[in-house]
Design a protein around this motif. Structure first.
Motif, PDB file in Angstrom:
ATOM      1  N   ASN A 128      -4.439   8.081  34.450  1.00 20.05           N
ATOM      2  CA  ASN A 128      -4.758   6.815  33.798  1.00 20.05           C
ATOM      3  C   ASN A 128      -5.970   6.180  34.471  1.00 20.05           C
ATOM      4  O   ASN A 128      -6.330   6.526  35.588  1.00 20.05           O
ATOM      5  CB  ASN A 128      -3.579   5.846  33.863  1.00 20.05           C
ATOM      6  N   THR A 129      -6.555   5.222  33.793  1.00 17.40           N
ATOM      7  CA  THR A 129      -7.723   4.513  34.295  1.00 17.40           C
ATOM      8  C   THR A 129      -7.391   3.039  34.451  1.00 17.40           C
ATOM      9  O   THR A 129      -6.839   2.423  33.535  1.00 17.40           O
ATOM     10  CB  THR A 129      -8.900   4.666  33.309  1.00 17.40           C
ATOM     11  N   LEU A 130      -7.735   2.469  35.613  1.00 14.76           N
ATOM     12  CA  LEU A 130      -7.577   1.023  35.817  1.00 14.76           C
ATOM     13  C   LEU A 130      -8.666   0.306  35.041  1.00 14.76           C
ATOM     14  O   LEU A 130      -9.806   0.771  34.993  1.00 14.76           O
ATOM     15  CB  LEU A 130      -7.729   0.666  37.295  1.00 14.76           C
ATOM     16  N   PRO A 131      -8.347  -0.851  34.450  1.00 13.89           N
ATOM     17  CA  PRO A 131      -9.386  -1.602  33.746  1.00 13.89           C
ATOM     18  C   PRO A 131     -10.382  -2.184  34.745  1.00 13.89           C
ATOM     19  O   PRO A 131     -10.026  -2.555  35.855  1.00 13.89           O
ATOM     20  CB  PRO A 131      -8.608  -2.715  33.040  1.00 13.89           C
ATOM     21  N   LEU A 132     -11.627  -2.208  34.346  1.00 18.55           N
ATOM     22  CA  LEU A 132     -12.672  -2.859  35.128  1.00 18.55           C
ATOM     23  C   LEU A 132     -13.042  -4.143  34.405  1.00 18.55           C
ATOM     24  O   LEU A 132     -13.010  -4.204  33.194  1.00 18.55           O
ATOM     25  CB  LEU A 132     -13.899  -1.954  35.249  1.00 18.55           C
ATOM     26  N   GLY A 133     -13.394  -5.150  35.136  1.00 18.38           N
ATOM     27  CA  GLY A 133     -13.809  -6.382  34.490  1.00 18.38           C
ATOM     28  C   GLY A 133     -13.262  -7.590  35.221  1.00 18.38           C
ATOM     29  O   GLY A 133     -12.737  -7.482  36.326  1.00 18.38           O
ATOM     30  N   SER A 134     -13.391  -8.712  34.584  1.00 21.04           N
ATOM     31  CA  SER A 134     -12.967  -9.970  35.187  1.00 21.04           C
ATOM     32  C   SER A 134     -11.452 -10.036  35.301  1.00 21.04           C
ATOM     33  O   SER A 134     -10.728  -9.586  34.411  1.00 21.04           O
ATOM     34  CB  SER A 134     -13.449 -11.147  34.340  1.00 21.04           C
ATOM     35  N   ALA A 135     -10.997 -10.620  36.393  1.00 18.89           N
ATOM     36  CA  ALA A 135      -9.564 -10.784  36.614  1.00 18.89           C
ATOM     37  C   ALA A 135      -8.989 -11.790  35.619  1.00 18.89           C
ATOM     38  O   ALA A 135      -9.658 -12.757  35.250  1.00 18.89           O
ATOM     39  CB  ALA A 135      -9.302 -11.265  38.041  1.00 18.89           C
ATOM     40  N   TYR A 136      -7.781 -11.539  35.173  1.00 10.64           N
ATOM     41  CA  TYR A 136      -7.059 -12.437  34.269  1.00 10.64           C
ATOM     42  C   TYR A 136      -6.910 -13.773  34.987  1.00 10.64           C
ATOM     43  O   TYR A 136      -6.306 -13.850  36.054  1.00 10.64           O
ATOM     44  CB  TYR A 136      -5.701 -11.826  33.972  1.00 10.64           C
ATOM     45  N   SER A 137      -7.453 -14.843  34.433  1.00 10.92           N
ATOM     46  CA  SER A 137      -7.531 -16.117  35.155  1.00 10.92           C
ATOM     47  C   SER A 137      -6.222 -16.901  35.194  1.00 10.92           C
ATOM     48  O   SER A 137      -5.976 -17.620  36.147  1.00 10.92           O
ATOM     49  CB  SER A 137      -8.630 -16.997  34.568  1.00 10.92           C
ATOM     50  N   ASP A 138      -5.399 -16.808  34.186  1.00  9.88           N
ATOM     51  CA  ASP A 138      -4.185 -17.608  34.150  1.00  9.88           C
ATOM     52  C   ASP A 138      -3.073 -16.824  33.454  1.00  9.88           C
ATOM     53  O   ASP A 138      -2.661 -17.167  32.350  1.00  9.88           O
ATOM     54  CB  ASP A 138      -4.458 -18.920  33.413  1.00  9.88           C
ATOM     55  N   PRO A 139      -2.571 -15.760  34.096  1.00 14.53           N
ATOM     56  CA  PRO A 139      -1.571 -14.922  33.424  1.00 14.53           C
ATOM     57  C   PRO A 139      -0.298 -15.723  33.140  1.00 14.53           C
ATOM     58  O   PRO A 139       0.267 -16.332  34.043  1.00 14.53           O
ATOM     59  CB  PRO A 139      -1.319 -13.793  34.418  1.00 14.53           C
ATOM     60  N   PRO A 140       0.156 -15.762  31.875  1.00 14.43           N
ATOM     61  CA  PRO A 140       1.315 -16.570  31.507  1.00 14.43           C
ATOM     62  C   PRO A 140       2.645 -15.840  31.722  1.00 14.43           C
ATOM     63  O   PRO A 140       2.703 -14.608  31.735  1.00 14.43           O
ATOM     64  CB  PRO A 140       1.096 -16.814  30.017  1.00 14.43           C
ATOM     65  N   GLN A 141       3.688 -16.623  31.867  1.00 11.53           N
ATOM     66  CA  GLN A 141       5.039 -16.070  31.928  1.00 11.53           C
ATOM     67  C   GLN A 141       5.287 -15.267  30.653  1.00 11.53           C
ATOM     68  O   GLN A 141       4.865 -15.650  29.574  1.00 11.53           O
ATOM     69  CB  GLN A 141       6.056 -17.209  32.040  1.00 11.53           C
ATOM     70  N   GLY A 142       5.920 -14.112  30.791  1.00 10.87           N
ATOM     71  CA  GLY A 142       6.231 -13.260  29.648  1.00 10.87           C
ATOM     72  C   GLY A 142       5.169 -12.213  29.350  1.00 10.87           C
ATOM     73  O   GLY A 142       5.405 -11.311  28.543  1.00 10.87           O
ATOM     74  N   LEU A 143       3.994 -12.311  29.987  1.00 11.85           N
ATOM     75  CA  LEU A 143       2.924 -11.350  29.746  1.00 11.85           C
ATOM     76  C   LEU A 143       3.359  -9.949  30.184  1.00 11.85           C
ATOM     77  O   LEU A 143       3.896  -9.774  31.271  1.00 11.85           O
ATOM     78  CB  LEU A 143       1.667 -11.764  30.527  1.00 11.85           C
ATOM     79  N   SER A 144       3.136  -8.952  29.325  1.00 10.01           N
ATOM     80  CA  SER A 144       3.420  -7.564  29.678  1.00 10.01           C
ATOM     81  C   SER A 144       2.362  -7.070  30.648  1.00 10.01           C
ATOM     82  O   SER A 144       1.182  -7.409  30.514  1.00 10.01           O
ATOM     83  CB  SER A 144       3.414  -6.677  28.429  1.00 10.01           C
ATOM     84  N   LEU A 145       2.797  -6.263  31.616  1.00 12.88           N
ATOM     85  CA  LEU A 145       1.869  -5.756  32.614  1.00 12.88           C
ATOM     86  C   LEU A 145       2.265  -4.367  33.055  1.00 12.88           C
ATOM     87  O   LEU A 145       3.349  -3.879  32.754  1.00 12.88           O
ATOM     88  CB  LEU A 145       1.780  -6.707  33.812  1.00 12.88           C
ATOM     89  N   SER A 146       1.346  -3.726  33.771  1.00 12.49           N
ATOM     90  CA  SER A 146       1.580  -2.405  34.352  1.00 12.49           C
ATOM     91  C   SER A 146       1.163  -2.447  35.805  1.00 12.49           C
ATOM     92  O   SER A 146       0.357  -3.282  36.217  1.00 12.49           O
ATOM     93  CB  SER A 146       0.752  -1.345  33.621  1.00 12.49           C
ATOM     94  N   ALA A 147       1.715  -1.528  36.581  1.00 14.23           N
ATOM     95  CA  ALA A 147       1.358  -1.394  37.993  1.00 14.23           C
ATOM     96  C   ALA A 147       1.422   0.084  38.341  1.00 14.23           C
ATOM     97  O   ALA A 147       2.094   0.867  37.665  1.00 14.23           O
ATOM     98  CB  ALA A 147       2.312  -2.185  38.873  1.00 14.23           C
ATOM     99  N   TYR A 148       0.701   0.456  39.411  1.00 16.41           N
ATOM    100  CA  TYR A 148       0.763   1.839  39.865  1.00 16.41           C
ATOM    101  C   TYR A 148       0.973   1.845  41.373  1.00 16.41           C
ATOM    102  O   TYR A 148       0.054   1.558  42.137  1.00 16.41           O
ATOM    103  CB  TYR A 148      -0.504   2.616  39.500  1.00 16.41           C
ATOM    104  N   GLY A 149       2.195   2.155  41.792  1.00 21.16           N
ATOM    105  CA  GLY A 149       2.516   2.231  43.206  1.00 21.16           C
ATOM    106  C   GLY A 149       2.441   3.655  43.703  1.00 21.16           C
ATOM    107  O   GLY A 149       2.728   4.601  42.960  1.00 21.16           O
ATOM    108  N   CYS A 150       2.091   3.834  44.964  1.00 20.82           N
ATOM    109  CA  CYS A 150       1.945   5.196  45.497  1.00 20.82           C
ATOM    110  C   CYS A 150       3.287   5.906  45.601  1.00 20.82           C
ATOM    111  O   CYS A 150       3.322   7.128  45.639  1.00 20.82           O
ATOM    112  CB  CYS A 150       1.203   5.186  46.822  1.00 20.82           C
TER     113      CYS A 150
END
Length: 170
Positions: A57-79
Motif C-alpha cells: 500500500n501507499t501512504l497518502p502524501l499531502g497536507s495533514a487533516y486539520s480537524d479530524p472529526p469523531q466517527g471519521l474512518s481511518l487506517s493505520a499500519y503498525g510494524c
C-alpha cells in the motif's frame, strides 16, 4: 528546511541514535512528550524515504487533516499488527502514557498492539497522525474495551518547527 523522520517521543531521548536493524536512521534532534505531543524528529542520515508500506500500500502524501472529526474512518499500519482500520472514537482525548499526562489526542478503534508505536494513521488521502499507545489487557492482548491513542499530525505541524516530515514504520 530540515528533513526529518517522525517517531514517537516516548520511545527515545534527545540526542539518541535511532537505528532500523543495523542501519543508522539518524539522531533525535527534537523531542516532545507531554500535553498534545508524543513525537520526536530524527534527522535524516541520508536514508531514502518512501511512502510505500511493506504490504504494498501507499501512504497518502499531502497536507495533514486539520480537524479530524469523531466517527471519521481511518487506517493505520503498525510494524507488528500490519494494516488496521477503525474510526475516531473521541477527539481531544486525555490519558496517561508511561505515567505522562497527554491531552488533545485521538482515541480510535483500530487494533494496535505493543511495538506498533509510531504507526502512520491516515484517512482516505490525508495523513492524520501517529500512533502513540494502546489500552490493552494485562497480558498485552486486544480485548473488548481496548482502544488506541494517536498524536494529531496537524498539531505537531502547528508547533512551529520547520521540518519536511516523513512518517515511518520500523
Amino acid at each position: 528546511m530540515k528533513k526529518s523522520f517522525l517517531i514517537p517521543g516516548h520511545a527515545v531521548a534527545l540526542n539518541d541514535k535511532v537505528y532500523i536493524g543495523n542501519t543508522l536512521l539518524g539522531t533525535v534532534i527534537e523531542r516532545a512528550f507531554q500535553n498534545q505531543y508524543d513525537f520526536a524528529y530524527v534527522e535524516n542520515n541520508g536514508n531514502t524515504a518512501t511512502n510505500k508500506l511493506p504490504n504494498g500500500n501507499t501512504l497518502p502524501l499531502g497536507s495533514a487533516y486539520s480537524d479530524p472529526p469523531q466517527g471519521l474512518s481511518l487506517s493505520a499500519y503498525g510494524c507488528v499488527s500490519g494494516k488496521q482500520s477503525g474510526k475516531i472514537l473521541s477527539v481531544n482525548y486525555s490519558n496517561s502514557i508511561d505515567g505522562v499526562a497527554v491531552k488533545g489526542m485521538l482515541k480510535t478503534s483500530y487494533k494496535a498492539v505493543h511495538r506498533d508505536s509510531g504507526a502512520p494513521v491516515w484517512s482516505s488521502d490525508s495523513p492524520i497522525g501517529m500512533q502513540s499507545a494502546s489500552a490493552l489487557s494485562s497480558n498485552g492482548a486486544w480485548v473488548s474495551g481496548s482502544f488506541t491513542i494517536c498524536t494529531v499530525l496537524y498539531e505537531i505541524c502547528k508547533r512551529g518547527s520547520v521540518h519536511d516530515i516523513y512518517l515511518t514504520t520500523f
